[in-house]
Design a protein around this motif. Structure first.
Motif, PDB file in Angstrom:
ATOM      1  N   MET A   1       0.851  -1.175   0.000  1.00  0.00           N
ATOM      2  CA  MET A   1       0.000   0.000   0.000  1.00  0.00           C
ATOM      3  C   MET A   1       0.893   1.233   0.000  1.00  0.00           C
ATOM      4  O   MET A   1       1.839   1.322   0.779  1.00  0.00           O
ATOM      5  N   VAL A   2       0.569   2.177  -0.856  1.00  0.00           N
ATOM      6  CA  VAL A   2       1.284   3.453  -0.914  1.00  0.00           C
ATOM      7  C   VAL A   2       0.393   4.512  -0.300  1.00  0.00           C
ATOM      8  O   VAL A   2      -0.786   4.623  -0.642  1.00  0.00           O
ATOM      9  N   SER A   3       0.938   5.283   0.626  1.00  0.00           N
ATOM     10  CA  SER A   3       0.191   6.353   1.295  1.00  0.00           C
ATOM     11  C   SER A   3       0.781   7.703   0.935  1.00  0.00           C
ATOM     12  O   SER A   3       2.002   7.886   0.972  1.00  0.00           O
ATOM     13  N   THR A   4      -0.116   8.634   0.578  1.00  0.00           N
ATOM     14  CA  THR A   4       0.275   9.998   0.253  1.00  0.00           C
ATOM     15  C   THR A   4      -0.656  10.951   0.992  1.00  0.00           C
ATOM     16  O   THR A   4      -1.670  10.540   1.538  1.00  0.00           O
ATOM     17  N   ILE A   5      -0.300  12.204   0.983  1.00  0.00           N
ATOM     18  CA  ILE A   5      -1.150  13.221   1.597  1.00  0.00           C
ATOM     19  C   ILE A   5      -2.128  13.712   0.536  1.00  0.00           C
ATOM     20  O   ILE A   5      -1.720  14.119  -0.555  1.00  0.00           O
ATOM     21  N   ASP A   6      -3.427  13.650   0.852  1.00  0.00           N
ATOM     22  CA  ASP A   6      -4.433  14.032  -0.134  1.00  0.00           C
ATOM     23  C   ASP A   6      -4.763  15.522  -0.051  1.00  0.00           C
ATOM     24  O   ASP A   6      -4.143  16.268   0.716  1.00  0.00           O
ATOM     25  N   GLU A   7      -5.741  15.939  -0.855  1.00  0.00           N
ATOM     26  CA  GLU A   7      -6.100  17.360  -0.939  1.00  0.00           C
ATOM     27  C   GLU A   7      -6.641  17.922   0.371  1.00  0.00           C
ATOM     28  O   GLU A   7      -6.650  19.127   0.582  1.00  0.00           O
ATOM     29  N   ARG A   8      -7.069  17.065   1.304  1.00  0.00           N
ATOM     30  CA  ARG A   8      -7.551  17.515   2.618  1.00  0.00           C
ATOM     31  C   ARG A   8      -6.430  17.601   3.642  1.00  0.00           C
ATOM     32  O   ARG A   8      -6.643  18.022   4.769  1.00  0.00           O
ATOM     33  N   GLY A   9      -5.228  17.149   3.238  1.00  0.00           N
ATOM     34  CA  GLY A   9      -4.109  17.147   4.171  1.00  0.00           C
ATOM     35  C   GLY A   9      -4.054  15.890   5.020  1.00  0.00           C
ATOM     36  O   GLY A   9      -3.286  15.828   5.984  1.00  0.00           O
ATOM     37  N   THR A  10      -4.856  14.892   4.687  1.00  0.00           N
ATOM     38  CA  THR A  10      -4.854  13.636   5.430  1.00  0.00           C
ATOM     39  C   THR A  10      -4.225  12.536   4.581  1.00  0.00           C
ATOM     40  O   THR A  10      -4.045  12.687   3.373  1.00  0.00           O
ATOM     41  N   LEU A  11      -3.895  11.425   5.218  1.00  0.00           N
ATOM     42  CA  LEU A  11      -3.292  10.309   4.496  1.00  0.00           C
ATOM     43  C   LEU A  11      -4.341   9.555   3.694  1.00  0.00           C
ATOM     44  O   LEU A  11      -5.461   9.334   4.146  1.00  0.00           O
ATOM     45  N   SER A  12      -3.947   9.152   2.509  1.00  0.00           N
ATOM     46  CA  SER A  12      -4.793   8.350   1.635  1.00  0.00           C
ATOM     47  C   SER A  12      -3.914   7.238   1.082  1.00  0.00           C
ATOM     48  O   SER A  12      -2.770   7.477   0.684  1.00  0.00           O
ATOM     49  N   SER A  13      -4.423   6.006   1.072  1.00  0.00           N
ATOM     50  CA  SER A  13      -3.621   4.854   0.661  1.00  0.00           C
ATOM     51  C   SER A  13      -4.292   4.107  -0.477  1.00  0.00           C
ATOM     52  O   SER A  13      -5.503   4.137  -0.618  1.00  0.00           O
TER      53      SER A  13
END
Length: 136
Positions: A1-13
């Motif tokens: 799983m790759v996790s990045t910071i989304d447009e809300r500033g939270t983590l998304s995987s």
């Protein structure tokens, strides 16, 4: 799983297939440059969680680097890679430039139950695995 910071500033995987783990500990993936999550990741913090054979878990943390060099993409591609992408996809390499790797190991479920039972009856510490961190 790759996790990045989304447009809300939270983590998304999301699940992404590892194409390579290089000698520096960096992970390489192939992604669609046009996917919503890919555009803003270049240079941003990124993480990946990996499990192998069910008893070792690893967490890679670092920065994302998008590589559009076609020779790199071709080198990473395999016979299954193109099956994941729709027509019109712009395939690029996503490199997780690793600065920290953490890992955990644990015996299988049956071995864990045996260790816990043994600990209960002998007042000994159960051997439930190991962990560590490597700063790259």
């Amino acid at each position: 799983m790759v996790s990045t910071i989304d447009e809300r500033g939270t983590l998304s995987s999301r699940p992404v297939t590892i194409q390579r783990l290089d000698d520096q500990g960096d992970l390489w993936f192939l992604v669609d440059r046009l996917a919503d999550w890919v555009g803003p990741v270049d240079g941003s913090p990124i993480g990946a969680s990996v499990v192998d054979d069910g008893d070792t878990w690893s967490s890679f943390a670092g920065r994302a680097e998008l590589v559009s060099d076609q020779s790199v993409v071709d080198e990473l591609a395999d016979s299954f890679s193109e099956l994941y992408f729709d027509d019109g996809a712009v395939i690029v390499a996503l490199r997780l430039v690793t600065d920290r790797i953490e890992w955990w190991t644990a015996p299988g479920k049956v071995a864990q139950v045996v260790q816990l039972a043994k600990a209960k009856f002998t007042d000994a510490e159960p051997d439930l695995g190991d962990s560590g961190t490597l700063e790259v």
